[in-house]
Scaffold this motif. Structure first.
Motif, PDB file in Angstrom:
ATOM      1  N   MET A  38       0.813  -1.031  -0.103  1.00  0.00           N
ATOM      2  CA  MET A  38       0.107  -0.154   0.116  1.00  0.00           C
ATOM      3  C   MET A  38       0.863   1.430   0.073  1.00  0.00           C
ATOM      4  SD  MET A  38      -3.001   1.103   2.808  1.00  0.00           S
ATOM      5  CE  MET A  38      -4.104   2.248   2.382  1.00  0.00           C
ATOM      6  N   ALA A  39       0.455   2.199  -0.798  1.00  0.00           N
ATOM      7  CA  ALA A  39       1.566   3.290  -1.093  1.00  0.00           C
ATOM      8  C   ALA A  39       1.060   4.363   0.052  1.00  0.00           C
ATOM      9  CB  ALA A  39       1.284   3.837  -2.342  1.00  0.00           C
ATOM     10  N   ASP A  40       1.797   5.221   0.444  1.00  0.00           N
ATOM     11  CA  ASP A  40       1.583   6.201   1.206  1.00  0.00           C
ATOM     12  C   ASP A  40       0.821   7.367   0.491  1.00  0.00           C
ATOM     13  OD1 ASP A  40       3.100   5.346   3.414  1.00  0.00           O
ATOM     14  OD2 ASP A  40       4.818   6.385   2.739  1.00  0.00           O
ATOM     15  N   ASN A  41      -0.201   8.138   1.059  1.00  0.00           N
ATOM     16  CA  ASN A  41      -0.962   8.862   0.641  1.00  0.00           C
ATOM     17  C   ASN A  41      -0.379  10.523   0.937  1.00  0.00           C
ATOM     18  OD1 ASN A  41      -2.974   7.421  -0.569  1.00  0.00           O
ATOM     19  ND2 ASN A  41      -3.941   7.042   1.464  1.00  0.00           N
ATOM     20  N   ILE A  42      -0.486  11.340   0.111  1.00  0.00           N
ATOM     21  CA  ILE A  42      -0.006  12.662   0.285  1.00  0.00           C
ATOM     22  C   ILE A  42      -1.270  13.531   0.212  1.00  0.00           C
ATOM     23  CG2 ILE A  42       0.923  14.559  -0.588  1.00  0.00           C
ATOM     24  CD1 ILE A  42       2.803  12.179   0.365  1.00  0.00           C
ATOM     25  N   TYR A  43      -1.475  14.302   1.250  1.00  0.00           N
ATOM     26  CA  TYR A  43      -2.806  15.253   1.341  1.00  0.00           C
ATOM     27  C   TYR A  43      -2.460  16.833   1.411  1.00  0.00           C
ATOM     28  CZ  TYR A  43      -4.645  10.870   3.156  1.00  0.00           C
ATOM     29  OH  TYR A  43      -4.992   9.614   3.536  1.00  0.00           O
ATOM     30  N   SER A  44      -3.588  17.521   0.932  1.00  0.00           N
ATOM     31  CA  SER A  44      -3.426  19.070   0.717  1.00  0.00           C
ATOM     32  C   SER A  44      -4.463  19.502   1.651  1.00  0.00           C
ATOM     33  CB  SER A  44      -3.298  19.643  -0.710  1.00  0.00           C
ATOM     34  OG  SER A  44      -3.022  20.687  -0.750  1.00  0.00           O
ATOM     35  N   LYS A  45      -4.664  20.851   1.847  1.00  0.00           N
ATOM     36  CA  LYS A  45      -5.546  21.691   2.432  1.00  0.00           C
ATOM     37  C   LYS A  45      -5.828  22.888   1.683  1.00  0.00           C
ATOM     38  CE  LYS A  45      -4.023  22.013   6.733  1.00  0.00           C
ATOM     39  NZ  LYS A  45      -4.132  22.285   8.205  1.00  0.00           N
ATOM     40  N   THR A  46      -7.147  23.019   1.883  1.00  0.00           N
ATOM     41  CA  THR A  46      -7.416  24.452   1.022  1.00  0.00           C
ATOM     42  C   THR A  46      -8.324  25.199   1.830  1.00  0.00           C
ATOM     43  OG1 THR A  46      -8.147  25.717  -0.946  1.00  0.00           O
ATOM     44  CG2 THR A  46      -9.245  23.788  -0.507  1.00  0.00           C
ATOM     45  N   GLU A  47      -8.548  26.398   2.034  1.00  0.00           N
ATOM     46  CA  GLU A  47      -9.239  27.193   2.734  1.00  0.00           C
ATOM     47  C   GLU A  47     -10.594  28.027   2.004  1.00  0.00           C
ATOM     48  OE1 GLU A  47      -7.678  29.167   6.510  1.00  0.00           O
ATOM     49  OE2 GLU A  47      -7.938  30.716   5.289  1.00  0.00           O
ATOM     50  N   VAL A  48     -11.766  27.642   2.481  1.00  0.00           N
ATOM     51  CA  VAL A  48     -12.897  28.440   1.715  1.00  0.00           C
ATOM     52  C   VAL A  48     -13.630  29.053   2.937  1.00  0.00           C
ATOM     53  CG1 VAL A  48     -13.002  26.831  -0.154  1.00  0.00           C
ATOM     54  CG2 VAL A  48     -14.275  26.522   1.745  1.00  0.00           C
ATOM     55  N   VAL A  49     -14.587  30.237   2.656  1.00  0.00           N
ATOM     56  CA  VAL A  49     -15.353  30.727   3.538  1.00  0.00           C
ATOM     57  C   VAL A  49     -16.976  30.667   2.926  1.00  0.00           C
ATOM     58  CG1 VAL A  49     -16.012  33.157   4.375  1.00  0.00           C
ATOM     59  CG2 VAL A  49     -13.668  32.698   4.082  1.00  0.00           C
ATOM     60  N   GLY A  50     -17.694  29.875   3.731  1.00  0.00           N
ATOM     61  CA  GLY A  50     -19.002  29.539   3.692  1.00  0.00           C
ATOM     62  C   GLY A  50     -19.947  30.701   4.435  1.00  0.00           C
ATOM     63  N   THR A  51     -21.105  30.984   3.836  1.00  0.00           N
ATOM     64  CA  THR A  51     -21.935  31.961   4.465  1.00  0.00           C
ATOM     65  C   THR A  51     -23.326  31.265   4.393  1.00  0.00           C
ATOM     66  OG1 THR A  51     -22.355  33.060   2.603  1.00  0.00           O
ATOM     67  CG2 THR A  51     -20.656  33.953   3.568  1.00  0.00           C
ATOM     68  N   SER A  52     -24.263  31.829   5.450  1.00  0.00           N
ATOM     69  CA  SER A  52     -25.615  31.411   5.632  1.00  0.00           C
ATOM     70  C   SER A  52     -26.332  32.384   6.373  1.00  0.00           C
ATOM     71  CB  SER A  52     -25.799  30.148   6.202  1.00  0.00           C
ATOM     72  OG  SER A  52     -27.028  29.819   6.492  1.00  0.00           O
ATOM     73  N   GLU A  53     -27.746  32.715   5.961  1.00  0.00           N
ATOM     74  CA  GLU A  53     -28.420  33.546   7.172  1.00  0.00           C
ATOM     75  C   GLU A  53     -29.268  32.587   8.022  1.00  0.00           C
ATOM     76  OE1 GLU A  53     -31.127  35.574   4.039  1.00  0.00           O
ATOM     77  OE2 GLU A  53     -29.367  36.906   3.679  1.00  0.00           O
ATOM     78  N   VAL A  54     -29.029  31.462   7.847  1.00  0.00           N
ATOM     79  CA  VAL A  54     -29.903  30.440   8.581  1.00  0.00           C
ATOM     80  C   VAL A  54     -28.979  30.024   9.966  1.00  0.00           C
ATOM     81  CG1 VAL A  54     -31.065  28.179   8.640  1.00  0.00           C
ATOM     82  CG2 VAL A  54     -31.024  29.689   6.689  1.00  0.00           C
ATOM     83  N   SER A  55     -27.904  29.357   9.725  1.00  0.00           N
ATOM     84  CA  SER A  55     -26.883  29.065  10.727  1.00  0.00           C
ATOM     85  C   SER A  55     -25.462  28.649  10.434  1.00  0.00           C
ATOM     86  CB  SER A  55     -27.639  27.440  11.195  1.00  0.00           C
ATOM     87  OG  SER A  55     -27.475  26.756  10.299  1.00  0.00           O
ATOM     88  N   VAL A  56     -24.832  28.511  11.530  1.00  0.00           N
ATOM     89  CA  VAL A  56     -23.490  28.028  11.246  1.00  0.00           C
ATOM     90  C   VAL A  56     -23.292  26.679  10.471  1.00  0.00           C
ATOM     91  CG1 VAL A  56     -21.135  27.340  12.421  1.00  0.00           C
ATOM     92  CG2 VAL A  56     -22.347  29.340  13.194  1.00  0.00           C
ATOM     93  N   ASP A  57     -24.002  25.965  11.011  1.00  0.00           N
ATOM     94  CA  ASP A  57     -24.003  24.543  10.362  1.00  0.00           C
ATOM     95  C   ASP A  57     -24.484  24.534   8.835  1.00  0.00           C
ATOM     96  OD1 ASP A  57     -24.079  21.555  10.601  1.00  0.00           O
ATOM     97  OD2 ASP A  57     -26.463  21.873  10.096  1.00  0.00           O
ATOM     98  N   GLU A  58     -25.345  25.410   8.293  1.00  0.00           N
ATOM     99  CA  GLU A  58     -25.717  25.772   6.984  1.00  0.00           C
ATOM    100  C   GLU A  58     -24.550  26.121   6.093  1.00  0.00           C
ATOM    101  OE1 GLU A  58     -28.360  24.417   5.024  1.00  0.00           O
ATOM    102  OE2 GLU A  58     -28.650  23.065   6.850  1.00  0.00           O
ATOM    103  N   ALA A  59     -23.685  27.040   6.738  1.00  0.00           N
ATOM    104  CA  ALA A  59     -22.451  27.812   6.223  1.00  0.00           C
ATOM    105  C   ALA A  59     -21.630  26.735   5.893  1.00  0.00           C
ATOM    106  CB  ALA A  59     -22.000  29.079   7.099  1.00  0.00           C
ATOM    107  N   VAL A  60     -21.214  25.884   6.916  1.00  0.00           N
ATOM    108  CA  VAL A  60     -20.350  24.955   6.809  1.00  0.00           C
ATOM    109  C   VAL A  60     -20.661  23.851   5.787  1.00  0.00           C
ATOM    110  CG1 VAL A  60     -19.176  22.826   7.940  1.00  0.00           C
ATOM    111  CG2 VAL A  60     -19.610  24.922   9.121  1.00  0.00           C
TER     112      VAL A  60
END
Length: 72
Positions: A1-23
């Protein structure tokens, strides 16, 4: 099994309803252009107040995904 390589990116979500809906909205939209999403981390939560009430939620979400193998 090969090792996996990961990356991260950052986005911004918005909602008028809730934090949960923004995520969920941020993840849903990111998944349209990023493959292999494996996890997320909420790094900031903000909001907008109007007339003494919360009017809008904004969350910064770090999204982790596996880089694809380029070998054919």
């Amino acid at each position: 099994m090969a090792d996996n390589i990961y990356s991260k990116t950052e986005v911004v979500g918005t909602s008028e309803v809730s934090v949960d809906e923004a995520v969920k909205g941020a993840i849903r939209r990111a998944s349209q252009t990023i493959r292999e999403i494996g996890w997320f981390e909420v790094s900031e939560i903000r909001g907008h107040v109007e007339n003494g009430e919360v009017a809008h939620f904004q969350v910064t979400v770090k999204i982790g995904f596996a880089l694809e193998d380029t070998k054919s």
